[in-house]
Design a protein around this motif. Structure first.
Motif, short mmCIF file in Angstrom:
data_model
loop_
_atom_site.label_atom_id
_atom_site.label_comp_id
_atom_site.label_asym_id
_atom_site.label_seq_id
_atom_site.Cartn_x
_atom_site.Cartn_y
_atom_site.Cartn_z
N ARG A 48 44.71 45.67 50.59
CA ARG A 48 45.68 46.49 50.43
C ARG A 48 46.64 46.05 49.17
NH1 ARG A 48 48.09 45.97 56.72
NH2 ARG A 48 49.73 44.69 55.46
N VAL A 49 46.00 46.12 48.09
CA VAL A 49 46.62 46.09 46.86
C VAL A 49 46.07 47.00 45.92
CG1 VAL A 49 46.98 43.52 47.09
CG2 VAL A 49 44.98 44.28 45.83
N PHE A 50 46.67 47.20 44.61
CA PHE A 50 46.13 47.92 43.60
C PHE A 50 45.45 47.04 42.52
CE2 PHE A 50 49.15 50.75 45.46
CZ PHE A 50 48.50 51.90 45.22
N GLU A 51 44.23 47.16 42.39
CA GLU A 51 43.50 46.47 41.41
C GLU A 51 43.24 47.12 40.10
OE1 GLU A 51 40.39 43.44 43.82
OE2 GLU A 51 39.83 45.58 43.89
N LEU A 52 43.02 46.31 39.13
CA LEU A 52 42.63 46.65 37.83
C LEU A 52 41.25 46.81 38.11
CD1 LEU A 52 42.85 47.36 34.82
CD2 LEU A 52 42.78 44.89 34.46
N LYS A 53 40.56 48.07 37.92
CA LYS A 53 39.00 48.33 38.05
C LYS A 53 38.17 48.53 36.65
CE LYS A 53 37.39 49.15 41.85
NZ LYS A 53 37.01 47.84 42.52
N LYS A 54 38.90 48.86 35.52
CA LYS A 54 38.48 48.76 34.26
C LYS A 54 39.48 48.95 33.12
CE LYS A 54 35.36 52.18 34.40
NZ LYS A 54 34.27 53.29 34.25
N VAL A 55 39.18 48.77 32.02
CA VAL A 55 39.98 49.07 30.80
C VAL A 55 39.32 49.90 29.95
CG1 VAL A 55 41.26 47.73 28.79
CG2 VAL A 55 41.16 46.75 31.12
N LEU A 56 39.75 50.89 29.45
CA LEU A 56 39.31 52.11 28.56
C LEU A 56 39.38 51.47 27.15
CD1 LEU A 56 40.48 55.54 30.10
CD2 LEU A 56 38.58 54.08 30.58
N PRO A 57 38.52 51.90 26.20
CA PRO A 57 38.33 51.43 24.90
C PRO A 57 39.81 52.23 24.36
CG PRO A 57 36.76 53.26 25.24
CD PRO A 57 37.30 52.87 26.81
N ALA A 58 40.02 51.21 23.28
CA ALA A 58 41.13 51.78 22.42
C ALA A 58 40.87 53.15 22.03
CB ALA A 58 40.99 50.86 21.11
N GLY A 59 42.02 53.95 21.97
CA GLY A 59 42.04 55.19 21.67
C GLY A 59 41.66 56.37 22.93
N MET A 60 41.20 55.64 24.10
CA MET A 60 40.97 56.73 25.37
C MET A 60 42.09 56.09 26.48
SD MET A 60 37.55 56.94 27.34
CE MET A 60 37.34 58.47 28.64
N THR A 61 42.95 57.10 26.81
CA THR A 61 43.83 57.04 27.94
C THR A 61 43.59 58.01 28.93
OG1 THR A 61 45.41 58.30 26.91
CG2 THR A 61 45.38 55.77 26.24
N PHE A 62 44.14 57.75 30.03
CA PHE A 62 44.17 58.97 31.13
C PHE A 62 45.21 59.81 30.68
CE2 PHE A 62 41.90 56.03 33.62
CZ PHE A 62 41.31 56.55 34.64
N PRO A 63 44.58 61.23 30.52
CA PRO A 63 45.36 62.23 30.23
C PRO A 63 46.42 62.82 30.97
CG PRO A 63 43.67 63.32 30.81
CD PRO A 63 43.47 61.55 30.93
N TYR A 64 46.48 62.48 32.26
CA TYR A 64 47.50 62.47 33.19
C TYR A 64 47.28 61.72 34.33
CZ TYR A 64 47.94 66.81 30.47
OH TYR A 64 48.05 67.78 29.22
N ASP A 65 48.49 61.74 35.08
CA ASP A 65 48.31 60.67 36.43
C ASP A 65 47.04 60.97 37.08
OD1 ASP A 65 51.41 59.34 36.58
OD2 ASP A 65 51.68 61.24 35.65
N PHE A 66 46.73 60.08 37.68
CA PHE A 66 45.51 60.06 38.48
C PHE A 66 45.72 59.41 39.72
CE2 PHE A 66 40.88 59.34 39.48
CZ PHE A 66 40.29 60.23 39.41
N GLY A 67 45.05 60.06 40.76
CA GLY A 67 45.24 59.45 42.22
C GLY A 67 44.61 60.00 43.12
N PHE A 68 45.10 59.84 44.42
CA PHE A 68 44.03 60.51 45.57
C PHE A 68 45.02 61.01 46.49
CE2 PHE A 68 44.91 55.96 46.67
CZ PHE A 68 45.35 56.12 47.90
N VAL A 69 44.20 61.80 47.46
CA VAL A 69 44.79 62.52 48.70
C VAL A 69 44.64 61.48 49.88
CG1 VAL A 69 44.85 64.25 50.29
CG2 VAL A 69 44.43 64.81 47.84
N PRO A 70 45.72 60.82 50.42
CA PRO A 70 45.57 59.94 51.34
C PRO A 70 44.80 60.53 52.74
CG PRO A 70 47.75 60.56 51.12
CD PRO A 70 47.08 61.03 50.14
N SER A 71 44.29 59.79 53.56
CA SER A 71 43.49 60.12 54.77
C SER A 71 42.40 61.28 54.35
CB SER A 71 44.65 60.76 55.98
OG SER A 71 45.48 59.74 56.19
N THR A 72 41.68 61.16 53.39
CA THR A 72 40.63 61.70 53.06
C THR A 72 39.47 61.17 52.65
OG1 THR A 72 41.23 62.19 50.85
CG2 THR A 72 41.97 63.83 52.18
N ARG A 73 38.15 61.75 52.78
CA ARG A 73 36.89 61.09 52.20
C ARG A 73 35.99 62.19 51.63
NH1 ARG A 73 34.19 57.98 56.57
NH2 ARG A 73 35.79 56.57 56.15
N ALA A 74 35.72 61.77 50.30
CA ALA A 74 34.90 62.55 49.47
C ALA A 74 33.56 62.33 49.71
CB ALA A 74 35.56 62.81 48.05
#
Length: 186
Positions: A48-74
């Motif tokens: 029940r925490v937000f964890e750091l999963k990976k660090v993108l290389p210099a020059g690469m960032t998330f272009p927009y906010d990224f998340g999930f729809v709760p109570s779903t399973r893809a």
């Protein structure tokens, strides 16, 4: 309720209602990684925490906010992913109300072991800059190509292959959420 390490942690945002109670066409989205971040965060429901999963290389960032729809399973076992178009970045754990405008249908893995990994594209309900965007077709082809390439390159960093299959409109996004809600209730 304690997590496996004995700490209390956060309430589990993955259990929230995925549909806005006032407008059934709107989705609730929990942000994991904000726009412009090189750090990829993910919610760990056991801890029940937000964890750091990976660090993108210099020059690469998330272009927009990224998340999930709760109570779903893809199909990949995680909640349904959402890329949120909005005026300013949110923060990990922020819950947004969003209008789905489409879905980037994709698959990951090699030829023998493939799984679907679709991403909904949505607009945050109060986003001024994106207010006129109603479907993914309202975005330029170049814009959509750049989003697709982000996901291809993101997976390549982990040694995985990601292939975009198609772009579909808001109806496909709603169907994806409906199907994934049934999977999460099993």
């Amino acid at each position: 309720m304690s997590s496996k390490n004995g700490s209390l942690g956060l309430a589990d945002p993955a259990l929230l209602n995925p549909i806005d109670s006032d407008d059934r066409q709107m989705l609730r989205v929990v942000i994991e990684t904000p726009k412009g971040s090189r750090n990829k965060f993910a919610f760990d429901p056991e801890e029940r925490v937000f964890e750091l999963k990976k660090v993108l290389p210099a020059g690469m960032t998330f272009p927009y906010d990224f998340g999930f729809v709760p109570s779903t399973r893809a199909d990949d076992g995680d909640p349904v992913d959402v890329l949120v178009l909005m005026d300013e970045p949110a923060f990990p754990g922020c819950v947004l109300t969003c209008r789905p405008i489409g879905v980037i249908e994709g698959e990951q893995g090699d030829k023998k072991d493939k799984e679907r990994n679709d991403r909904i594209v949505a607009v945050q309900e109060d986003a001024h800059s994106w207010a006129d965007i109603k479907t993914i077709d309202d975005l330029s082809k170049q814009f959509c190509r750049e989003l697709e390439e982000f996901f291809v390159n993101y997976h390549r960093l982990s040694g995985k292959e990601y292939r975009v299959l198609d772009l579909k409109g808001p109806g496909a996004a709603q169907k994806l959420v409906k199907a994934s809600r049934k999977k999460s209730q099993r």
